[in-house]
Design an enzyme around this catalytic site. Structure first.
Site, PDB file in Angstrom:
ATOM      1  N   GLN A 187       0.189   6.782  -6.452  1.00 42.27           N
ATOM      2  CA  GLN A 187      -1.107   7.303  -6.018  1.00 42.27           C
ATOM      3  C   GLN A 187      -1.079   8.830  -6.118  1.00 42.27           C
ATOM      4  OE1 GLN A 187      -2.287   7.643  -1.746  1.00 42.27           O
ATOM      5  NE2 GLN A 187      -3.753   6.028  -2.253  1.00 42.27           N
TER       6      GLN A 187
ATOM      7  N   SER B 100       0.829  -1.210   0.000  1.00 48.15           N
ATOM      8  CA  SER B 100       0.000   0.000   0.000  1.00 48.15           C
ATOM      9  C   SER B 100       0.863   1.260   0.000  1.00 48.15           C
ATOM     10  CB  SER B 100      -0.901   0.016   1.238  1.00 48.15           C
ATOM     11  OG  SER B 100      -1.772  -1.077   1.243  1.00 48.15           O
ATOM     12  N   PRO B 101       0.325   2.358  -0.532  1.00 47.01           N
ATOM     13  CA  PRO B 101       1.051   3.628  -0.467  1.00 47.01           C
ATOM     14  C   PRO B 101       1.178   4.094   0.972  1.00 47.01           C
ATOM     15  CG  PRO B 101      -1.176   3.950  -1.324  1.00 47.01           C
ATOM     16  CD  PRO B 101      -0.955   2.477  -1.252  1.00 47.01           C
TER      17      PRO B 101
ATOM     18  N   CYS C  30       2.671   7.218   3.301  1.00 46.63           N
ATOM     19  CA  CYS C  30       3.282   8.542   3.378  1.00 46.63           C
ATOM     20  C   CYS C  30       4.542   8.483   4.240  1.00 46.63           C
ATOM     21  CB  CYS C  30       2.298   9.539   3.976  1.00 46.63           C
ATOM     22  SG  CYS C  30       0.964  10.001   2.861  1.00 46.63           S
TER      23      CYS C  30
ATOM     24  N   TYR D 127      -9.874  13.997   1.604  1.00 49.07           N
ATOM     25  CA  TYR D 127      -9.029  14.845   0.765  1.00 49.07           C
ATOM     26  C   TYR D 127      -9.855  15.416  -0.388  1.00 49.07           C
ATOM     27  CZ  TYR D 127      -5.168  12.828   3.439  1.00 49.07           C
ATOM     28  OH  TYR D 127      -4.327  12.446   4.454  1.00 49.07           O
TER      29      TYR D 127
END
Length: 204
Positions: free
Chosen positions: A101, A23-24, A26, A183
């Site tokens: 992403q 998964s992305p 941060c 977002y």
């Protein structure tokens, strides 16, 4: 092994050797939106681990779309060169397919990183004016975002397109649009995200 987890799968024209997807995540380690040696190490370790698909963290289509000043971007030539270096490294030593992403944090942008409490960051402290579909703050005591004008929405659409073009030049196998977490894209899609998150007892 007989488990489907280790069997191939096709997503449109993208064939993955297995169904393990990183998964992305941060990392809050970019400089002016550009990937650094940290990303070379972070993504490189997964590229050689045998996963089917490696997703690069939330990567923003314009500077004011970043969650924090340390977040990744794909809105400048410098951003593109830095991310291309990381992807080339992953390709050279690994065999995972690689995706990115693309996102914009909207009213939830311009904050300090998690280890500093995610508090809103003022322009005087290196932050910026946030934007959203409406001038409603993300939470109590946060500054109100600027409501986007129609022409600004068109410009944001162009920013997403430009980021996709940069991703294609870099050679990503897949592009994912971030439409969750309150977002910007989520703010347009969900009436819940056009109210303060503290009204619901926490972040969306």
């Amino acid at each position: 092994m007989s488990s489907k987890l280790f069997s191939p799968i096709e997503l449109r024209r993208l064939k993955l050797e297995n169904r393990i997807i990183v998964s992305p995540m941060c990392q809050y380690s970019a400089v002016d939106g550009s990937a650094t040696d940290w990303h070379l190490m972070h993504l490189g370790q997964f590229a050689v681990a045998g996963v089917g698909l490696l997703m690069v963290e939330m990567t923003n289509v314009e500077p004011r779309g970043r969650i924090s000043p340390h977040c990744m971007g794909l809105y400048s030539d410098d951003n593109e060169r830095a991310l291309a270096r990381v992807v080339q490294f992953c390709r050279k030593y690994g065999n995972a397919k690689i995706g990115v992403q693309l996102a914009h944090a909207g009213r939830k942008a311009s904050t300090r990183p998690p280890w500093q409490g995610r508090e809103p960051l003022s322009p005087a402290d290196g932050g910026w004016q946030t934007v959203a579909p409406s001038a409603i703050a993300a939470r109590e005591h946060a500054p109100a975002p600027k409501a986007l004008e129609r022409e600004e929405i068109v410009a944001l659409k162009d920013a997403f397109v430009s980021a996709v073009e940069r991703a294609a030049r870099i050679g990503f196998d897949a592009v994912e649009l971030h439409g969750a977490h309150g977002y910007l894209l989520h703010e347009f899609l969900s009436p819940l995200s056009n109210r303060r998150t503290d009204e619901y007892g926490g972040a969306l």
